[in-house]
Write a protein that holds these residues in place. Sequence first.
Motif, PDB file in Angstrom:
ATOM      1  N   LEU A 179      49.808  37.649   6.442  1.00  0.00           N
ATOM      2  CA  LEU A 179      50.842  36.420   7.175  1.00  0.00           C
ATOM      3  C   LEU A 179      52.301  36.949   7.145  1.00  0.00           C
ATOM      4  O   LEU A 179      52.810  37.637   6.235  1.00  0.00           O
ATOM      5  CB  LEU A 179      50.940  35.061   6.328  1.00  0.00           C
ATOM      6  CG  LEU A 179      49.485  34.332   6.254  1.00  0.00           C
ATOM      7  CD1 LEU A 179      49.686  33.186   5.344  1.00  0.00           C
ATOM      8  CD2 LEU A 179      49.076  33.851   7.503  1.00  0.00           C
ATOM      9  N   LEU A 180      52.988  36.588   8.468  1.00  0.00           N
ATOM     10  CA  LEU A 180      54.447  37.211   8.627  1.00  0.00           C
ATOM     11  C   LEU A 180      55.253  36.215   8.354  1.00  0.00           C
ATOM     12  O   LEU A 180      56.375  36.497   7.811  1.00  0.00           O
ATOM     13  CB  LEU A 180      54.492  37.805   9.914  1.00  0.00           C
ATOM     14  CG  LEU A 180      53.563  38.971  10.162  1.00  0.00           C
ATOM     15  CD1 LEU A 180      53.844  39.472  11.553  1.00  0.00           C
ATOM     16  CD2 LEU A 180      53.793  40.302   9.247  1.00  0.00           C
ATOM     17  N   GLN A 181      55.111  34.923   8.586  1.00  0.00           N
ATOM     18  CA  GLN A 181      56.235  33.777   8.616  1.00  0.00           C
ATOM     19  C   GLN A 181      55.353  32.581   8.371  1.00  0.00           C
ATOM     20  O   GLN A 181      54.356  32.330   8.951  1.00  0.00           O
ATOM     21  CB  GLN A 181      56.909  33.652   9.819  1.00  0.00           C
ATOM     22  CG  GLN A 181      56.591  33.525  10.968  1.00  0.00           C
ATOM     23  CD  GLN A 181      57.385  33.687  12.113  1.00  0.00           C
ATOM     24  OE1 GLN A 181      58.519  33.524  11.891  1.00  0.00           O
ATOM     25  NE2 GLN A 181      56.931  33.263  13.446  1.00  0.00           N
ATOM     26  N   ILE A 182      56.059  31.698   7.751  1.00  0.00           N
ATOM     27  CA  ILE A 182      55.882  30.153   7.897  1.00  0.00           C
ATOM     28  C   ILE A 182      56.396  29.331   8.319  1.00  0.00           C
ATOM     29  O   ILE A 182      57.844  29.120   8.236  1.00  0.00           O
ATOM     30  CB  ILE A 182      55.476  29.484   6.348  1.00  0.00           C
ATOM     31  CG1 ILE A 182      54.529  30.543   5.326  1.00  0.00           C
ATOM     32  CG2 ILE A 182      54.755  28.262   6.308  1.00  0.00           C
ATOM     33  CD1 ILE A 182      53.205  30.590   5.974  1.00  0.00           C
ATOM     34  N   GLU A 183      56.006  28.674   9.375  1.00  0.00           N
ATOM     35  CA  GLU A 183      56.675  27.843  10.824  1.00  0.00           C
ATOM     36  C   GLU A 183      56.957  26.475   9.938  1.00  0.00           C
ATOM     37  O   GLU A 183      56.228  25.995   9.151  1.00  0.00           O
ATOM     38  CB  GLU A 183      56.253  28.149  11.748  1.00  0.00           C
ATOM     39  CG  GLU A 183      55.998  29.191  12.508  1.00  0.00           C
ATOM     40  CD  GLU A 183      55.367  29.296  13.848  1.00  0.00           C
ATOM     41  OE1 GLU A 183      54.907  28.423  14.186  1.00  0.00           O
ATOM     42  OE2 GLU A 183      55.457  30.412  14.261  1.00  0.00           O
TER      43      GLU A 183
ATOM     44  N   GLU B 217      59.575  35.124   5.601  1.00  0.00           N
ATOM     45  CA  GLU B 217      60.341  34.092   6.128  1.00  0.00           C
ATOM     46  C   GLU B 217      59.340  32.628   5.996  1.00  0.00           C
ATOM     47  O   GLU B 217      58.356  32.680   6.411  1.00  0.00           O
ATOM     48  CB  GLU B 217      60.750  34.022   7.472  1.00  0.00           C
ATOM     49  CG  GLU B 217      61.584  32.897   8.014  1.00  0.00           C
ATOM     50  CD  GLU B 217      61.650  32.787   9.652  1.00  0.00           C
ATOM     51  OE1 GLU B 217      62.362  31.668  10.078  1.00  0.00           O
ATOM     52  OE2 GLU B 217      61.605  34.169  10.133  1.00  0.00           O
ATOM     53  N   ILE B 218      59.943  31.676   5.283  1.00  0.00           N
ATOM     54  CA  ILE B 218      59.270  30.375   5.124  1.00  0.00           C
ATOM     55  C   ILE B 218      60.259  29.435   5.590  1.00  0.00           C
ATOM     56  O   ILE B 218      61.417  29.071   5.100  1.00  0.00           O
ATOM     57  CB  ILE B 218      59.083  30.221   3.516  1.00  0.00           C
ATOM     58  CG1 ILE B 218      57.756  31.244   3.346  1.00  0.00           C
ATOM     59  CG2 ILE B 218      58.418  28.793   3.304  1.00  0.00           C
ATOM     60  CD1 ILE B 218      57.340  31.120   1.790  1.00  0.00           C
ATOM     61  N   HIS B 219      59.826  28.573   6.806  1.00  0.00           N
ATOM     62  CA  HIS B 219      60.856  27.705   7.283  1.00  0.00           C
ATOM     63  C   HIS B 219      61.139  26.598   5.923  1.00  0.00           C
ATOM     64  O   HIS B 219      60.456  26.169   5.182  1.00  0.00           O
ATOM     65  CB  HIS B 219      60.301  26.781   8.238  1.00  0.00           C
ATOM     66  CG  HIS B 219      61.069  26.136   9.202  1.00  0.00           C
ATOM     67  ND1 HIS B 219      61.477  24.838   8.946  1.00  0.00           N
ATOM     68  CD2 HIS B 219      61.784  26.423  10.418  1.00  0.00           C
ATOM     69  CE1 HIS B 219      62.497  24.345   9.723  1.00  0.00           C
ATOM     70  NE2 HIS B 219      62.669  25.408  10.656  1.00  0.00           N
TER      71      HIS B 219
END
Length: 282
Positions: free
Chosen positions: A123-127, A150-152
């Motif tokens: 996984l690259l980011q959590i939107e 990145e985690i929103h």
Amino acid sequence: MRPLPEPSAQSLRLLFLFIFVMGVAPSPALTAGCPHGCVCDDQLLVVQCAGQELTRFPNDLPLATRQLIISNNRIGDLPPLQLNYLSDLVYLDCSNNSLTEISESTFGNLRKLAYLDLSFNTLLQIEDRTFGPLASLVMLRLTDNPGLGEIHSDAFSENVALQVLDVSRNNLTTLNISGLIALPALRSLGLSGNPWKCDCDTEDLCLWMNKLEGITADQSQKICYSPPELAGQRLSEVGMQLRADCHHGLGYWDYLFFIAIGFVIFSAGTVLRLTVAPGAEI
């Protein structure tokens, strides 16, 4: 905010007992058709597909499935259309696969899901609102995704039942805690093994960690990776220093900026008055 106690072994046992009880509660039996490469247990409503070298999410899963284990495969995508038919699912283990992204629609209909493991993926980011539909989520593991940077801030904001969150050993340099502070049930937060950048963007996290000493067992691993002068220090130890450094008075360039803005406003007003005819209302 008072410190959140680390969950005891007894509380974790109760959590898994809760999931198990939900798994054996009266429900329609699994259908006779079990996906290829999987083992289905009609009594426990468990579908076990771990370690089968699967590259795709298994087809034709029984709709009554309560526990689905697809760990240790090479699955690269969780198709929302297939996954969300499993509305009774309470336990989902997707660890050690090749998942690259998830979104709000991925778990759109899994309102009974209590345990979710997405560790050891890519996984690259959590939107925003990725886990929003998971109203019953109690434990979430997001560890060991080496590209996850990145985690929103609102990724977990609606998970009011969340007790255990682990984002250890990813590539996080900052973490906005505004959504985490509002979680009433949170008892454990794993943060170790990330290359934390201890600057003004991480100030709130560091100050919060100062209040949450003892929340996890790996305090010594939650350390600053940069800048060099803070490298090796605990997040909880640099909060007050960052507060002092990040909230100093106005500097030379700040004063020049305000002077320039004032000059522009004054000049615009003067030009406007000179161009308006005498006696006209401005």
